[in-house]
Design an enzyme around this catalytic site. Structure first.
Site, PDB file in Angstrom:
ATOM      1  N   SER A 170       0.739  -1.451   0.153  1.00  0.00           N
ATOM      2  CA  SER A 170       0.356  -0.036  -0.456  1.00  0.00           C
ATOM      3  C   SER A 170       0.893   1.140  -0.657  1.00  0.00           C
ATOM      4  O   SER A 170       1.946   1.227  -0.846  1.00  0.00           O
ATOM      5  CB  SER A 170      -0.688   0.007   1.291  1.00  0.00           C
ATOM      6  OG  SER A 170      -2.154   0.725   1.018  1.00  0.00           O
TER       7      SER A 170
ATOM      8  N   HIS B  20      -8.578   0.842   0.149  1.00  0.00           N
ATOM      9  CA  HIS B  20      -8.518   0.139  -0.846  1.00  0.00           C
ATOM     10  C   HIS B  20     -10.092  -0.527  -0.610  1.00  0.00           C
ATOM     11  O   HIS B  20     -10.336  -2.195  -1.290  1.00  0.00           O
ATOM     12  CB  HIS B  20      -7.435  -1.164  -0.867  1.00  0.00           C
ATOM     13  CG  HIS B  20      -5.985  -1.153  -0.213  1.00  0.00           C
ATOM     14  ND1 HIS B  20      -5.508  -0.391  -1.727  1.00  0.00           N
ATOM     15  CD2 HIS B  20      -5.637  -0.781   0.660  1.00  0.00           C
ATOM     16  CE1 HIS B  20      -4.500   0.269  -0.884  1.00  0.00           C
ATOM     17  NE2 HIS B  20      -4.558  -0.471   0.162  1.00  0.00           N
TER      18      HIS B  20
END
Length: 304
Positions: free
Chosen positions: A92, A197
């Protein structure tokens, strides 16, 4: 040895992280000082002294982990200046550390980008009621099926047997109950600020796309495996598109690791707080060597 470098994601932060690196390595301290100047506030004080509640907020946490991870890399380079990775990746927000390591932008350019990403994600979190849960030992196809039926998303494919799901809290709870009904008993609801996400982050991703268009980004000198595609970008346009899509897209971490090993990597070196990625490596490819640089002590103990 053919090393591949990986960079920590959100959740690994701890108050005091990197302080010993800054004290032991001038190269590391220089990055903490530069971050304070770029951001316009004493990020280093928040990192070294807390409070933990403030450090946990996305707008502070994401730039803090990036800075600490890059400082760990800078310290590593003082001891092993000739180690060039065969590939880089980050979980990420860690993707920005990977891109810095690969030469896609300077430390300051990456920090400015990530600070804007963090603000946009923070705004998206405040505008929605989202959550996340980690499903352990479940079947990936069943998890995807249940997520689709409950209108939530798979946030992370971390390793065999570890998948994170994300979405509106009410729908997430429904999905958790359905997964338990299908025999998946090990499900941990995560203490997070929002549904990272997932589709709830789409406004943040779209806004970041505009920011990226105006930000200096180059093709990295070292292949960087993107979360969104599990592969290096073909050009700068795709690189920017991957970073924007990553915010609301699934993190394909297991594939990233497997692809770097398939490309020749035999030793993974994790930079940043904690050792989450090294733990995921043990569950994915236990035969591959995993090392950490998360403190001055871990760096002193590394033997390549």
């Amino acid at each position: 040895m053919k090393a591949f470098f990986v960079f920590s994601g959100q959740g690994a932060q701890t108050v005091g992280m990197g302080k010993d690196l800054a004290e032991a390595f001038p190269e590391a301290k220089a990055l903490f000082d530069e971050a304070d100047a770029v951001l316009g506030y004493e990020q280093s004080s928040i990192i070294f002294n807390g409070p933990a509640e403030k450090l946990t907020e996305s707008r502070y946490c994401q730039p803090a982990i990036y800075t600490m991870s890059c400082a760990a890399l800078a310290a590593f380079k003082t001891r092993y200046p000739d180690v060039t990775p065969v590939g880089c990746a980050g979980l990420s927000l860690g993707e920005y550390g990977a891109l810095y390591a690969g030469g896609a932008f300077t430390f300051a350019e990456g920090l400015r980008l990530l600070a804007q990403r963090a603000e946009l994600m923070d705004k998206a979190c405040r505008a929605t009621s989202g959550g996340m849960a980690s499903v352990l030992g479940g079947d990936a196809e069943i998890i995807k099926e249940v997520c689709a039926a409950c209108e939530i998303d798979v946030a992370n494919f971390n390793s065999p047997g570890q998948i994170v799901i994300s979405g509106e809290k009410v729908k997430l709870a429904k999905a958790v109950e359905e997964l338990k009904a299908r025999g998946m008993r090990k499900i941990i609801v995560l203490n997070v600020a929002g549904a990272f996400h997932s589709r709830l982050m789409k406004p943040a991703g779209e806004a970041l796309e505009k920011v990226l268009e105006e930000s200096p980004v180059a093709m990295p000198r070292i292949p960087v495996y993107h979360n969104f595609t599990a592969a290096p970008a073909a050009d700068v346009a795709q690189l920017r598109a991957n970073l924007a899509a990553q915010v609301a897209g699934s993190v394909r971490w297991e594939e990233c690791v497997r692809n770097m090993v398939a490309a020749g990597g035999d030793t993974m070196i994790e930079f940043g707080p904690g050792n989450v990625l090294t733990g995921l490596l043990r569950r994915t490819l236990p035969e591959v060597r995993g090392l950490n640089v998360n403190s001055a002590e871990t760096l002193r103990n590394i033997e390549l």
